[in-house]
Design a protein around this motif. Sequence first.
Motif, PDB file in Angstrom:
ATOM      1  N   ARG A   1       0.796  -0.944   0.224  1.00 27.53           N
ATOM      2  CA  ARG A   1      -0.109  -0.375   0.083  1.00 27.53           C
ATOM      3  C   ARG A   1       0.971   1.229   0.026  1.00 27.53           C
ATOM      4  NH1 ARG A   1      -3.430  -3.379  -1.835  1.00 27.53           N
ATOM      5  NH2 ARG A   1      -3.986  -4.664  -0.772  1.00 27.53           N
TER       6      ARG A   1
ATOM      7  N   SER B   1      -0.111   4.155  -2.857  1.00 23.85           N
ATOM      8  CA  SER B   1      -1.588   4.963  -2.427  1.00 23.85           C
ATOM      9  C   SER B   1      -1.067   6.346  -1.139  1.00 23.85           C
ATOM     10  CB  SER B   1      -2.737   4.811  -2.253  1.00 23.85           C
ATOM     11  OG  SER B   1      -2.413   3.760  -1.163  1.00 23.85           O
ATOM     12  N   VAL B   2       0.044   6.132  -0.250  1.00 27.90           N
ATOM     13  CA  VAL B   2       0.106   6.479   0.555  1.00 27.90           C
ATOM     14  C   VAL B   2       0.984   8.097  -0.247  1.00 27.90           C
ATOM     15  CG1 VAL B   2       0.694   6.711   2.759  1.00 27.90           C
ATOM     16  CG2 VAL B   2      -0.102   4.975   2.507  1.00 27.90           C
TER      17      VAL B   2
ATOM     18  N   THR C   1       1.139   8.969  -3.128  1.00 30.96           N
ATOM     19  CA  THR C   1       0.739   9.586  -3.748  1.00 30.96           C
ATOM     20  C   THR C   1      -0.513  10.930  -2.910  1.00 30.96           C
ATOM     21  OG1 THR C   1       0.152   7.967  -5.078  1.00 30.96           O
ATOM     22  CG2 THR C   1      -1.579   9.282  -5.110  1.00 30.96           C
ATOM     23  N   GLY C   2      -0.653  10.654  -1.770  1.00 35.78           N
ATOM     24  CA  GLY C   2      -1.261  11.170  -1.074  1.00 35.78           C
ATOM     25  C   GLY C   2      -0.974  12.149  -0.261  1.00 35.78           C
ATOM     26  N   ALA C   3       0.706  11.637  -0.235  1.00 36.83           N
ATOM     27  CA  ALA C   3       1.459  12.900   0.549  1.00 36.83           C
ATOM     28  C   ALA C   3       2.548  13.416  -0.174  1.00 36.83           C
ATOM     29  CB  ALA C   3       2.952  11.158   0.806  1.00 36.83           C
TER      30      ALA C   3
ATOM     31  N   GLN D   1      -1.544  -1.120  -7.605  1.00 36.40           N
ATOM     32  CA  GLN D   1      -1.545  -0.100  -6.362  1.00 36.40           C
ATOM     33  C   GLN D   1      -0.273   0.760  -7.558  1.00 36.40           C
ATOM     34  OE1 GLN D   1      -1.551   1.512  -2.429  1.00 36.40           O
ATOM     35  NE2 GLN D   1      -3.749   0.953  -2.152  1.00 36.40           N
TER      36      GLN D   1
ATOM     37  N   GLU E   1      -8.221   3.780  -8.208  1.00 39.87           N
ATOM     38  CA  GLU E   1      -8.762   2.281  -8.384  1.00 39.87           C
ATOM     39  C   GLU E   1      -9.489   1.574  -7.266  1.00 39.87           C
ATOM     40  OE1 GLU E   1      -5.825   3.482  -7.500  1.00 39.87           O
ATOM     41  OE2 GLU E   1      -4.476   2.057  -6.636  1.00 39.87           O
TER      42      GLU E   1
ATOM     43  N   GLY F   1      -5.991   4.932   1.442  1.00 38.05           N
ATOM     44  CA  GLY F   1      -4.209   5.240   1.726  1.00 38.05           C
ATOM     45  C   GLY F   1      -4.187   7.009   1.226  1.00 38.05           C
ATOM     46  N   ILE F   2      -4.078   7.056   0.225  1.00 31.18           N
ATOM     47  CA  ILE F   2      -4.369   8.351  -0.202  1.00 31.18           C
ATOM     48  C   ILE F   2      -4.531   9.350   1.085  1.00 31.18           C
ATOM     49  CG2 ILE F   2      -4.913  10.288  -1.990  1.00 31.18           C
ATOM     50  CD1 ILE F   2      -4.852   8.323  -4.034  1.00 31.18           C
TER      51      ILE F   2
ATOM     52  N   GLY G   1      -1.802   9.062   3.549  1.00 31.08           N
ATOM     53  CA  GLY G   1      -0.936   9.255   2.633  1.00 31.08           C
ATOM     54  C   GLY G   1      -1.112  11.066   2.982  1.00 31.08           C
TER      55      GLY G   1
END
Lengths: 348, 615
Positions: free
Chosen positions: A86, A89-90, A92-94, A119, B282, B289-290, B293
């Motif tokens: 994962r 995705s993390v 991407t957010g950061a 992912q 997706e 998760g995004i 983060g």
Amino acid sequence: MTVETKTNGKPNVNRIGLTSQDYRGGETTLCQGCGHNSITSQIIAAAFELSLAPHQVIKMSGIGCSSKTPAYFMSRSHGFNTLHGRMPSVTTGAVLANRTLLAIGISGDGDTGSIGLGQFKHMVRRNVPVVYIVENNGVYGLTKGQFSATADVGQTLKYAGTNVLPPIDICIEALAADCGFVARSFAGDAKQVRELLKAAMSFHGTAVIDIISPCVTFNNHHDSTKSYDYGKAHEERLQDIQFIPRFDEVHVEYEEGGERYVQLHDGPMIKLRKLGRDYDPTNRWQAIELLERARQNHEFITGLLYINTQRQTLHEVMHLTDTPLAYLPEDRLRPSRERFEQAMQEFV
Amino acid sequence: MIQMPDTEIQPRPLDRPASEPIVNDFSIVAATVNGSGSQTANNVLMRAIFKMGVPVSGKNLFPSNIQGLPTWFTIRVSKDGYTARRETTEILVAFNQRTADEDLASLVPGGVCVHPNDITFTNPRSDVSFYPLPVRDLVKQSGVDAKLRDYIANMVYVGALAELLSIDMNEIKAALERHFKGKAKPVSLNYGVVVAAAEWVRANLPKTDRFQVAPMDKTQGLILVDGNTAAAFGALMGGMTVCAWYPITPSTSLVDAMTELAPILRADPETNTTTYAIIQTEDEIAAAGIVVGAGWAGARAMTATSGPGLSLMNEFVSLAYFAEVPCVIWDVQRMGPSTGLPTRTSQGDVLSAYYMGHGDTHHVILFPGSMIECFEFGYLAFDLAERLQTPVLVLSDLDLGMNNWMSEPFTYPDRPLDRGKVLSADELEKFKDWGRYKDIDGDGIPYRTLPGNPNPRAAYLARGTGHNEYAIYSERPQDWQRNLDRLTRKHNTARTLVPKPVVQEAEDATIGIVAYGSTDPAVREACDMLRARGITASYLRIRALPLEATLTDFLAKYERVYVVELNQDGQMAQLVQLHAPEYAARIRPIHICNGLPMSAQFVVDSIVSAEHPVT
């Protein structure tokens, strides 16, 4: 540890006044001789040589031996050891929250090739700016020796028997998702790893480096295709790679004596001197064909497989404001009363 | 045949003299085929009645498909302002042959049945006023293109009802103009059919029923809005910068609304840039998760989801809880277990949301009970998430989120954003000994730094593994226990920060009622109905978890406390009993779990049968 010194006794410092020691992390808890430790050393060297500001870097990882390594480099950088499969995705957010950060994502072959494949490919699809390193040993190490999805057909392990399934090729998957920077390397080839890392750290978008990184405990035996001995005996480099940072003076000379230059965002360049095979890393068809032939012929090819500097990053397609989202002040986060009243008209 | 769930409810006789008109106090149920444009017709009717100053609410009962299956839309007209689902149907629009017989059977005696003249009934009733309409002819006469005839056919019942019930035709036209955004051609076409139908009814069908809509002044200044739109609006007002999401009914329209509102509220037309990123991912795992983060790196980040999507987010919520990352999750609840009933409302996620994750976890949960609270919790959730450095889950539901509700207009937020304990490089210098998970203030909430902080001491490696006060990996028992104890302190601090219950205390109350979320309108109506039957109740509406002392004090006052909810196991009742075990024996769960919004009648019947058992 001894501090690197010049002959005049002063520590060797980079352009921002830091020594390579300043880019280290904690002591490794991995096995002695582990390929992942070699990669960590090259990350430290690359960051030092590029004079990266540690506070502008984030170290991201999933779960597995490789995902422990962010603790072993750049202790002055924030990091996040996330979940199995994962990290994309993390990350991407950061980087959406703060577009000025350089993200280094560390993953393994189980983390990416199995649970995280979805992912991984969607991150590439979005062209999230991240240096995405897969430390690939073909085996689940922490759980003591099961095949991962990147294990070659016919491989044998002491407890897991023989692998009968074809491998997932991280580089092919990256190319399929339209990744703009795809490379393969070998942890035993320190110079190549370092130069590829420096290029990836300067690349504008998702840069994937699949590094064969032998597990000395479970997958380094004599008939393993992901062992040190196999790599040293079979590695075929596509190019001699040299990264040229922006602040060096360089004459751009194309195709002189088999050399080729690829210019990156904001000025740095990659110098590629072909070795043996005539190969164009800007041709995606050629990259896919090369990998398929290598698979059929059991060849271990390393180097820069593909590069395309034209894709927009996720920030660009999102038209985000220049100020990082994490730093926006309240007057830009909370709409004005005028805009509030304008939106309210929708409901009266 | 597809059975409408509340067919089992026996129609109750109207309790009025036969000659008296029934004004502004009935329900209209339009039984149509989904995907046929009936939503436009229903919303036009609802808005027209609303603009006549009459309180209304709408409930859409729709199938989980794109088109072709039975769908029912209920418009409740209530002179007293009640908006809960009403169990009786007084006026039926029977536009679906497949369900016509069951729909007719559920009408009250003296009710009205408006239907196309080619729809037949197996058991016609002599106690119902039938109004057969020549729908095909009226549509044909309108000259509309053949492809559009099915869509425009629904305008026939709009016109018929307007005539029969005295709905203001000017308001019908205004509603059409609003719906079609002022485009003259579709407005003219649709309104033409409405007028033709009304004229035909006037000329051919004498009115034989007692129902009427008469103008009032009870909706002046009110708005009509759905909860998902209100939530999106509130989130944008709360400075949301990252929204990651994956489509799932009934939460999809929350982000759809956000996508519409965001350019109005948070885009700069001069530079063509935005201060928000809305990303369709997706899957729900990546959405969570995004958000994690982004929250970790300093953004106000959220996602919206429902049932199965929430299940997929479990591991990330666990991580965010333990790594102490602020993030917001809107869970627009739908019927479970499993895929369940995607288009039916429920309050079935309370326990799974509160305890989401493996190990000992407990989360901050908000329960909006109105449009205003959907809006306000839209921004409050971010403040709480950042103050507490934890996930905040807002549990709305399909009824609240997807149905249109009357509401007082929203007001501009009156409190600044609360960004919580974030240390800048300079502020960090004032701390002689800072650790990311050190409880310096004693409230269980540590100080965090954001990536990009140039202070060399600012960096830490966030993780979901065991860690000590300095965020360093640790397997030491004392580090682990100290951290869990601090997380418990933090949760107790949350108790002092979350929205307190709303209490409606009655001096002579003999019982208490506890409810939350979308059951609020039904319970308030039930309190009125109970008083008319000699039972006075006090009412406490829970607005958040963790629970706190207001609830305990309420429980202490009443020998019997009825906890009303829309799930099978009385989930909130269980939490109330855990919160105040000394009063556990006083708790009487009242729950129903059939996909329908709560009705006041159900609450009243349940309490009356408990308070006055038949012997």
